[in-house]
Design a protein around this motif. Structure first.
Motif, mmCIF file in Angstrom:
data_model
loop_
_atom_site.group_PDB
_atom_site.id
_atom_site.type_symbol
_atom_site.label_atom_id
_atom_site.label_comp_id
_atom_site.label_asym_id
_atom_site.label_seq_id
_atom_site.Cartn_x
_atom_site.Cartn_y
_atom_site.Cartn_z
ATOM 1 N N HIS A 1 22.078 44.816 38.887
ATOM 2 C CA HIS A 1 22.728 45.180 40.139
ATOM 3 C C HIS A 1 24.249 45.038 40.069
ATOM 4 O O HIS A 1 24.935 45.128 41.089
ATOM 5 N N PHE A 2 24.756 44.861 38.860
ATOM 6 C CA PHE A 2 26.200 44.856 38.613
ATOM 7 C C PHE A 2 26.487 45.866 37.499
ATOM 8 O O PHE A 2 26.825 45.492 36.374
ATOM 9 N N PRO A 3 26.333 47.168 37.793
ATOM 10 C CA PRO A 3 26.471 48.184 36.748
ATOM 11 C C PRO A 3 27.860 48.217 36.118
ATOM 12 O O PRO A 3 28.004 48.706 34.987
ATOM 13 N N ASP A 4 28.871 47.728 36.822
ATOM 14 C CA ASP A 4 30.210 47.702 36.248
ATOM 15 C C ASP A 4 30.375 46.579 35.228
ATOM 16 O O ASP A 4 31.276 46.618 34.386
ATOM 17 N N LEU A 5 29.502 45.568 35.282
ATOM 18 C CA LEU A 5 29.570 44.441 34.352
ATOM 19 C C LEU A 5 28.501 44.512 33.265
ATOM 20 O O LEU A 5 28.678 43.933 32.184
ATOM 21 N N GLU A 6 27.415 45.185 33.541
ATOM 22 C CA GLU A 6 26.276 45.184 32.621
ATOM 23 C C GLU A 6 26.625 45.638 31.209
ATOM 24 O O GLU A 6 26.147 45.035 30.230
ATOM 25 N N GLU B 1 32.873 36.709 39.416
ATOM 26 C CA GLU B 1 32.702 35.459 40.165
ATOM 27 C C GLU B 1 31.463 35.519 41.047
ATOM 28 O O GLU B 1 30.692 34.552 41.137
ATOM 29 N N SER B 2 31.242 36.680 41.688
ATOM 30 C CA SER B 2 30.064 36.828 42.545
ATOM 31 C C SER B 2 28.777 36.804 41.719
ATOM 32 O O SER B 2 27.774 36.200 42.128
ATOM 33 N N LEU B 3 28.807 37.460 40.553
ATOM 34 C CA LEU B 3 27.631 37.456 39.690
ATOM 35 C C LEU B 3 27.262 36.031 39.300
ATOM 36 O O LEU B 3 26.090 35.623 39.395
ATOM 37 N N ARG B 4 28.255 35.272 38.875
ATOM 38 C CA ARG B 4 27.971 33.913 38.436
ATOM 39 C C ARG B 4 27.551 33.019 39.602
ATOM 40 O O ARG B 4 26.767 32.080 39.425
ATOM 41 N N ARG B 5 28.038 33.325 40.779
ATOM 42 C CA ARG B 5 27.600 32.569 41.947
ATOM 43 C C ARG B 5 26.111 32.795 42.199
ATOM 44 O O ARG B 5 25.367 31.864 42.520
ATOM 45 N N LEU B 6 25.656 34.043 42.034
ATOM 46 C CA LEU B 6 24.240 34.339 42.224
ATOM 47 C C LEU B 6 23.395 33.725 41.106
ATOM 48 O O LEU B 6 22.288 33.230 41.352
ATOM 49 N N LEU B 7 23.911 33.752 39.874
ATOM 50 C CA LEU B 7 23.181 33.144 38.770
ATOM 51 C C LEU B 7 23.045 31.644 38.985
ATOM 52 O O LEU B 7 21.998 31.051 38.696
ATOM 53 N N ARG C 1 24.997 29.529 50.423
ATOM 54 C CA ARG C 1 24.110 29.427 49.263
ATOM 55 C C ARG C 1 22.711 29.953 49.566
ATOM 56 O O ARG C 1 22.066 30.538 48.698
ATOM 57 N N LEU C 2 22.255 29.745 50.783
ATOM 58 C CA LEU C 2 20.967 30.318 51.160
ATOM 59 C C LEU C 2 21.066 31.837 51.198
ATOM 60 O O LEU C 2 20.145 32.548 50.778
ATOM 61 N N ILE C 3 22.177 32.346 51.697
ATOM 62 C CA ILE C 3 22.381 33.799 51.707
ATOM 63 C C ILE C 3 22.391 34.336 50.278
ATOM 64 O O ILE C 3 21.780 35.373 49.979
ATOM 65 N N ASP C 4 23.071 33.632 49.372
ATOM 66 C CA ASP C 4 23.096 34.055 47.972
ATOM 67 C C ASP C 4 21.686 34.117 47.397
ATOM 68 O O ASP C 4 21.333 35.046 46.666
ATOM 69 N N ARG C 5 20.887 33.131 47.727
ATOM 70 C CA ARG C 5 19.523 33.105 47.211
ATOM 71 C C ARG C 5 18.696 34.275 47.763
ATOM 72 O O ARG C 5 17.884 34.869 47.052
ATOM 73 N N CYS C 6 18.897 34.580 49.031
ATOM 74 C CA CYS C 6 18.189 35.726 49.618
ATOM 75 C C CYS C 6 18.622 37.027 48.960
ATOM 76 O O CYS C 6 17.807 37.939 48.763
ATOM 77 N N LEU C 7 19.904 37.126 48.615
ATOM 78 C CA LEU C 7 20.388 38.315 47.913
ATOM 79 C C LEU C 7 19.714 38.439 46.550
ATOM 80 O O LEU C 7 19.298 39.538 46.140
ATOM 81 N N ALA D 1 36.090 46.581 33.472
ATOM 82 C CA ALA D 1 35.235 46.474 34.651
ATOM 83 C C ALA D 1 35.950 46.936 35.914
ATOM 84 O O ALA D 1 35.371 46.869 37.006
ATOM 85 N N GLY D 2 37.196 47.380 35.786
ATOM 86 C CA GLY D 2 37.939 47.860 36.950
ATOM 87 C C GLY D 2 38.715 46.746 37.619
ATOM 88 O O GLY D 2 38.582 45.562 37.272
ATOM 89 N N PRO D 3 39.525 47.100 38.605
ATOM 90 C CA PRO D 3 40.360 46.095 39.277
ATOM 91 C C PRO D 3 39.569 45.023 40.003
ATOM 92 O O PRO D 3 40.067 43.915 40.223
ATOM 93 N N ALA D 4 38.339 45.338 40.416
ATOM 94 C CA ALA D 4 37.523 44.352 41.125
ATOM 95 C C ALA D 4 36.721 43.478 40.167
ATOM 96 O O ALA D 4 35.937 42.643 40.605
ATOM 97 N N GLY D 5 36.943 43.653 38.848
ATOM 98 C CA GLY D 5 36.163 42.936 37.859
ATOM 99 C C GLY D 5 36.139 41.430 38.025
ATOM 100 O O GLY D 5 35.061 40.819 38.019
ATOM 101 N N PRO D 6 37.298 40.763 38.186
ATOM 102 C CA PRO D 6 37.284 39.301 38.312
ATOM 103 C C PRO D 6 36.457 38.794 39.495
ATOM 104 O O PRO D 6 35.670 37.850 39.360
ATOM 105 N N SER D 7 36.616 39.434 40.655
ATOM 106 C CA SER D 7 35.863 38.979 41.822
ATOM 107 C C SER D 7 34.383 39.320 41.679
ATOM 108 O O SER D 7 33.515 38.563 42.139
ATOM 109 N N ARG D 8 34.069 40.425 41.024
ATOM 110 C CA ARG D 8 32.667 40.790 40.794
ATOM 111 C C ARG D 8 32.002 39.799 39.837
ATOM 112 O O ARG D 8 30.852 39.397 40.046
#
Length: 345
Positions: free
Chosen positions: A289-294, A331-337, A146-152, A322-329
């Motif tokens: 920073h998520f151009p495939d989701l924006e 999930e990562s976006l919402r983790r950062l949010l 979570r600290l890494i996510d915040r730094c990102l 959003a492409g085949p990686a859409g679901p995991s992307r």
């Protein structure tokens, strides 16, 4: 007998002479056109260490370190490591001399954080960097995703390129941990716990070439060990990890900029952090920073946080746009949010 107030006139009033004199104060401020440029490499209790290039401020002068204080006319304007400033006064590099910082040039980038997610006050950490190196140990102490996510999030908000550096790979396989960040396409370097891990240091040095890189991470992850390996003359203090708490001891008390051997880049070492408040971050800047989701956010209702039932991103991703990686992307976006909003801590 007491006199009434109405009995007094101007002859009874004594005028105390002003100690400041009668000269009117001018609103004009000196332009300091003769100010010479330098870069702040350290800040310590109101004194600024500034590096000045050879020939700057006078013919024949070598590259030198100048100690300076902030000029009064700058007011409460903050000065941090990485700032490009203008100096007047003794800029010869005389150890007994003292210059004045009279100008802070516009910053190209600013890395900042708040004390916590409810504190609106921003604290600038470093100026004019272009890469954020997030250092985390794979074991001893355990990584803090979570600290890494915040730094990102802070890196994306500041426009810095993130680089994930994992230390102590000889104690734990980095594969499972890196899998969590694969959808984010964050570049990474893996090193061992050995202080002379030349292979890991060489790979890291390649990533630092020609850049101004800020190192962040919580205490005990091996950040200072890496800095000492990259810049042998740095002699940054190295702490140990408490066997009971699993936390490292703070060894760096302030940020300092160190030039890589050969002069092909800069490393800015910062004190270990245990929290990284993001109250200042605009959530919309993370989406960029998520151009495939924006594109999918255009269908979201007004004021959508992109982490709610009405969010249109779920349907966008499910449709395959959003492409085949859409679901995991997603999930990562919402983790950062969630990291930004403090819901994951």
């Amino acid at each position: 007998m007491n006199r009434r107030t109405s009995d007094y006139d101007e002859s009874d009033v004594r005028i105390r002479p002003s100690r400041r004199g009668s000269r009117p104060r001018s609103k004009d401020r000196p332009t300091h056109e003769d100010a010479v440029p330098g870069m702040v490499t350290a800040v310590d209790r109101g004194r600024y260490t500034v590096l000045m290039a050879a020939g700057v401020g006078g013919k024949g002068l070598p590259e030198r370190v100048v100690l300076a204080m902030k000029a009064r006319e700058l007011g409460r304007k903050g000065i941090v490591v990485g700032d490009e400033v203008g100096l007047v006064g003794d800029t010869s590099g005389n150890p007994d001399g003292l210059a004045r910082v009279v100008r802070v040039h516009p910053r190209r980038s600013v890395l900042r954080r708040s004390a916590d997610d409810t504190d609106p006050v921003e604290r600038v950490i470093v100026a004019n960097a272009d890469q954020l190196v997030i250092v985390s140990a794979l074991a001893n102490p355990e990584p803090r995703p979570r600290l890494i996510d915040r730094c990102l999030v802070a890196a994306y908000d500041a426009g810095l390129t993130p680089l994930l550096v994992l230390t102590k790979a000889d104690l734990q396989d980095p594969g499972p941990f890196l899998a969590n960040y694969a959808p984010l396409d964050v570049p990474h370097v893996v090193t061992s716990s050995a202080s002379q891990d030349f292979e890991g240091l060489e790979a890291l040095h390649e990533r630092l070439h020609g850049r101004v890189s800020v190192f962040v991470g919580h205490s005990g992850v091996g950040k200072s060990t890496l800095v000492n390996g990259l810049v042998p003359d740095a002699r940054r203090a190295i702490g140990i990890v408490n066997a009971v708490t699993g936390r490292g001891r703070h060894t760096s008390s302030s940020a300092v900029a160190l030039r890589l051997p050969g002069g092909d880049g800069w490393v800015i070492d910062t004190p270990g952090v245990r929290s990284f408040g993001l109250a200042h971050v605009n959530l919309e800047r993370i989406i960029v920073h998520f151009p495939d989701l924006e594109p999918g956010t255009a269908l979201c209702p007004r004021g959508c946080s992109h982490d709610e039932e009405e969010c249109a991103l779920d349907a966008w991703v499910a449709s395959g746009q959003a492409g085949p990686a859409g679901p995991s992307r997603l999930e990562s976006l919402r983790r950062l949010l969630q990291a930004r909003s403090g819901e994951t801590d």
